[in-house]
Write a protein that holds these residues in place. Sequence first.
Motif, PDB file in Angstrom:
ATOM      1  N   VAL A  10       0.859  -1.198   0.000  1.00 40.20           N
ATOM      2  CA  VAL A  10       0.000   0.000   0.000  1.00 40.20           C
ATOM      3  C   VAL A  10       0.891   1.242   0.000  1.00 40.20           C
ATOM      4  O   VAL A  10       1.038   1.950   0.989  1.00 40.20           O
ATOM      5  CB  VAL A  10      -1.000  -0.002   1.184  1.00 40.20           C
ATOM      6  N   VAL A  12       1.791   4.327  -3.133  1.00 39.95           N
ATOM      7  CA  VAL A  12       0.887   5.208  -3.874  1.00 39.95           C
ATOM      8  C   VAL A  12      -0.031   4.392  -4.797  1.00 39.95           C
ATOM      9  O   VAL A  12      -1.241   4.652  -4.868  1.00 39.95           O
ATOM     10  CB  VAL A  12       1.696   6.313  -4.602  1.00 39.95           C
ATOM     11  N   ASP A  31       0.545  -4.274   3.969  1.00 40.68           N
ATOM     12  CA  ASP A  31       1.838  -3.583   3.808  1.00 40.68           C
ATOM     13  C   ASP A  31       2.780  -3.939   4.953  1.00 40.68           C
ATOM     14  O   ASP A  31       2.356  -4.079   6.099  1.00 40.68           O
ATOM     15  CB  ASP A  31       1.673  -2.066   3.726  1.00 40.68           C
ATOM     16  N   ARG A  33       4.987  -2.013   6.101  1.00 39.61           N
ATOM     17  CA  ARG A  33       5.261  -0.842   6.945  1.00 39.61           C
ATOM     18  C   ARG A  33       4.219  -0.736   8.050  1.00 39.61           C
ATOM     19  O   ARG A  33       3.052  -1.078   7.848  1.00 39.61           O
ATOM     20  CB  ARG A  33       5.211   0.445   6.125  1.00 39.61           C
ATOM     21  N   CYS A  42      10.713   9.498  -1.890  1.00 39.31           N
ATOM     22  CA  CYS A  42      10.167  10.141  -3.086  1.00 39.31           C
ATOM     23  C   CYS A  42      10.404  11.644  -2.994  1.00 39.31           C
ATOM     24  O   CYS A  42      10.380  12.207  -1.894  1.00 39.31           O
ATOM     25  CB  CYS A  42       8.665   9.855  -3.129  1.00 39.31           C
ATOM     26  N   GLY A  43      10.616  12.283  -4.145  1.00 39.12           N
ATOM     27  CA  GLY A  43      10.752  13.739  -4.168  1.00 39.12           C
ATOM     28  C   GLY A  43       9.441  14.449  -3.896  1.00 39.12           C
ATOM     29  O   GLY A  43       9.420  15.644  -3.624  1.00 39.12           O
ATOM     30  N   ILE A  45       6.890  15.183  -5.915  1.00 41.32           N
ATOM     31  CA  ILE A  45       6.296  16.103  -6.889  1.00 41.32           C
ATOM     32  C   ILE A  45       5.364  15.360  -7.838  1.00 41.32           C
ATOM     33  O   ILE A  45       5.642  14.230  -8.254  1.00 41.32           O
ATOM     34  CB  ILE A  45       7.355  16.897  -7.698  1.00 41.32           C
ATOM     35  N   VAL A 121       4.277  -9.631   2.703  1.00 41.00           N
ATOM     36  CA  VAL A 121       3.931 -10.757   1.830  1.00 41.00           C
ATOM     37  C   VAL A 121       5.221 -11.559   1.718  1.00 41.00           C
ATOM     38  O   VAL A 121       6.197 -11.103   1.129  1.00 41.00           O
ATOM     39  CB  VAL A 121       3.465 -10.267   0.440  1.00 41.00           C
ATOM     40  N   GLY A 147       5.762  -2.441  -5.363  1.00 40.80           N
ATOM     41  CA  GLY A 147       6.875  -1.560  -5.690  1.00 40.80           C
ATOM     42  C   GLY A 147       7.905  -2.125  -6.650  1.00 40.80           C
ATOM     43  O   GLY A 147       7.725  -3.180  -7.262  1.00 40.80           O
ATOM     44  N   TRP A 196      18.380  16.796  -7.371  1.00 37.68           N
ATOM     45  CA  TRP A 196      17.254  17.735  -7.264  1.00 37.68           C
ATOM     46  C   TRP A 196      17.219  18.452  -5.919  1.00 37.68           C
ATOM     47  O   TRP A 196      17.682  17.936  -4.906  1.00 37.68           O
ATOM     48  CB  TRP A 196      15.924  17.011  -7.475  1.00 37.68           C
TER      49      TRP A 196
HETATM   50  C1  LIG Z   1      14.409   8.993  -4.338  1.00 36.63           C
HETATM   51  C2  LIG Z   1      13.153   8.898  -5.190  1.00 36.63           C
HETATM   52  C3  LIG Z   1      12.487  10.060  -5.571  1.00 36.63           C
HETATM   53  C4  LIG Z   1      11.320   9.980  -6.338  1.00 36.63           C
HETATM   54  N1  LIG Z   1      10.641  11.125  -6.638  1.00 36.63           N
HETATM   55  C5  LIG Z   1       9.457  11.069  -7.284  1.00 36.63           C
HETATM   56  C6  LIG Z   1       8.658  12.238  -7.467  1.00 36.63           C
HETATM   57  O1  LIG Z   1       9.020  13.328  -7.024  1.00 36.63           O
HETATM   58  N2  LIG Z   1       7.479  12.119  -8.117  1.00 36.63           N
HETATM   59  C7  LIG Z   1       7.036  10.910  -8.590  1.00 36.63           C
HETATM   60  O2  LIG Z   1       5.945  10.864  -9.178  1.00 36.63           O
HETATM   61  N3  LIG Z   1       7.763   9.782  -8.419  1.00 36.63           N
HETATM   62  C8  LIG Z   1       8.941   9.830  -7.762  1.00 36.63           C
HETATM   63  N4  LIG Z   1       9.654   8.689  -7.535  1.00 36.63           N
HETATM   64  C9  LIG Z   1       9.126   7.429  -8.037  1.00 36.63           C
HETATM   65  C10 LIG Z   1       7.980   6.982  -7.150  1.00 36.63           C
HETATM   66  O3  LIG Z   1       8.396   6.997  -5.793  1.00 36.63           O
HETATM   67  C11 LIG Z   1       7.539   5.577  -7.550  1.00 36.63           C
HETATM   68  O4  LIG Z   1       7.199   5.593  -8.917  1.00 36.63           O
HETATM   69  C12 LIG Z   1       6.347   5.160  -6.733  1.00 36.63           C
HETATM   70  O5  LIG Z   1       6.678   5.129  -5.366  1.00 36.63           O
HETATM   71  C13 LIG Z   1       5.872   3.804  -7.159  1.00 36.63           C
HETATM   72  O6  LIG Z   1       4.717   3.546  -6.408  1.00 36.63           O
HETATM   73  P1  LIG Z   1       4.337   2.090  -5.982  1.00 36.63           P
HETATM   74  O7  LIG Z   1       3.098   2.203  -5.162  1.00 36.63           O
HETATM   75  O8  LIG Z   1       4.357   1.213  -7.188  1.00 36.63           O
HETATM   76  O9  LIG Z   1       5.558   1.581  -5.082  1.00 36.63           O
HETATM   77  P2  LIG Z   1       6.015   2.077  -3.652  1.00 36.63           P
HETATM   78  O10 LIG Z   1       5.670   3.502  -3.441  1.00 36.63           O
HETATM   79  O11 LIG Z   1       7.426   1.635  -3.508  1.00 36.63           O
HETATM   80  O12 LIG Z   1       5.102   1.222  -2.671  1.00 36.63           O
HETATM   81  C14 LIG Z   1       5.286  -0.155  -2.501  1.00 36.63           C
HETATM   82  C15 LIG Z   1       4.665  -0.521  -1.170  1.00 36.63           C
HETATM   83  O13 LIG Z   1       4.710  -1.933  -1.038  1.00 36.63           O
HETATM   84  C16 LIG Z   1       5.199  -2.267   0.241  1.00 36.63           C
HETATM   85  N5  LIG Z   1       5.867  -3.561   0.097  1.00 36.63           N
HETATM   86  C17 LIG Z   1       6.939  -3.869  -0.676  1.00 36.63           C
HETATM   87  N6  LIG Z   1       7.232  -5.177  -0.580  1.00 36.63           N
HETATM   88  C18 LIG Z   1       6.322  -5.703   0.276  1.00 36.63           C
HETATM   89  C19 LIG Z   1       6.104  -7.013   0.786  1.00 36.63           C
HETATM   90  N7  LIG Z   1       6.869  -8.066   0.424  1.00 36.63           N
HETATM   91  N8  LIG Z   1       5.097  -7.195   1.658  1.00 36.63           N
HETATM   92  C20 LIG Z   1       4.297  -6.154   2.038  1.00 36.63           C
HETATM   93  N9  LIG Z   1       4.463  -4.894   1.595  1.00 36.63           N
HETATM   94  C21 LIG Z   1       5.450  -4.676   0.713  1.00 36.63           C
HETATM   95  C22 LIG Z   1       6.138  -1.126   0.634  1.00 36.63           C
HETATM   96  O14 LIG Z   1       6.237  -1.008   2.041  1.00 36.63           O
HETATM   97  C23 LIG Z   1       5.426   0.075   0.016  1.00 36.63           C
HETATM   98  O15 LIG Z   1       4.515   0.677   0.906  1.00 36.63           O
HETATM   99  C24 LIG Z   1      10.829   8.724  -6.763  1.00 36.63           C
HETATM  100  C25 LIG Z   1      11.505   7.561  -6.384  1.00 36.63           C
HETATM  101  C26 LIG Z   1      12.643   7.639  -5.600  1.00 36.63           C
HETATM  102  C27 LIG Z   1      13.328   6.360  -5.186  1.00 36.63           C
END
Ligand SMILES: Cc1cc2nc3c(=O)[nH]c(=O)nc-3n(C[C@H](O)[C@H](O)[C@H](O)COP(=O)(O)OP(=O)(O)OC[C@H]3O[C@@H](n4cnc5c(N)ncnc54)[C@H](O)[C@@H]3O)c2cc1C
Length: 241
Positions: A10, A12, A31, A33, A42-43, A45, A121, A147, A196
Amino acid sequence: MCMDVAVAGVGVAGAFTLRSLSSNLEVVGIDKRERLGYPVECGEIIPTKKEIKVLLPELDDYSLFDIPKRFESNHTKYFEFTLPDGRQFNVDFEMHVVNRDEMIHSIAQESGHELILNTRVADFRDGELILSNEDALRPRVIAACDGANSKIAKKLGVWNYTLVSAKQYFMEGVECEEDTIYMYVGNKIAPGGYAWIIPKGDGYANVGIGFVRELARPGDNIHKALDRFVKEYPHSVRFLK
Ligand SMILES: Cc1cc2nc3c(=O)[nH]c(=O)nc-3n(C[C@H](O)[C@H](O)[C@H](O)COP(=O)(O)OP(=O)(O)OC[C@H]3O[C@@H](n4cnc5c(N)ncnc54)[C@H](O)[C@@H]3O)c2cc1C
């Protein structure tokens, strides 16, 4: 345990998936966390809807980009790109700077679906999610929102990415224009990536860097690169005292 949908992860993607699933369905979000969205990796933005309409003119529905004001920490109007030789390019482009942890947490909670936190998981086999608390879930649908390192994608054999190292500090006392996002490119500072400074308002900023390790100098790493950016790089240190 049987159910309609398990949202594994859980962040974004998971939070917005939960929000879009009907309350008539039996849904659970899982999740690892304890506090959703925290720490922020994440930045923070997100382009405004106006900019998204230019970037993605073919979308049917732009409502995803109606970012509620309560999650906005700052609203920027410009990007300033700096090359290693100091040349700068300015672009008018509006962004929301959000409090991403609050946004993820609130959207997931407000979805009304059950959340299982502090639980990993641990495995995915034969259509079952095996959790770290040893429960086994057998949902009709799994939304793999875990993620970039997705365990589920790896298990399904569809994980095929090149990962880029990134690291960020949350800093106070940053003396930059708060309506501008500062981006730094070039091999000198971030080979294959960029660095950045993203103002969050009131002198706070996300200050980070991402680079491709294979393109970096031998012995270099992302921790050293971020410290150079914060302490030595002339084009950024003027803001970061
Ligand atoms: C340093 C940095 C800066 C960034 N800046 C930006 C920005 O400014 N704007 C932007 O749009 N994007 C940015 N990104 C990219 C953005 O963060 C990702 O595209 C976005 O987080 C992806 O979302 P997600 O939900 O797929 O994964 P995540 O946000 O990584 O969420 C995955 C979730 O799954 C959970 N999880 C993982 N494995 C397990 C498991 N085995 N069991 C249970 N839970 C689990 C994690 O705890 C997490 O809560 C940035 C990334 C980084 C690393």
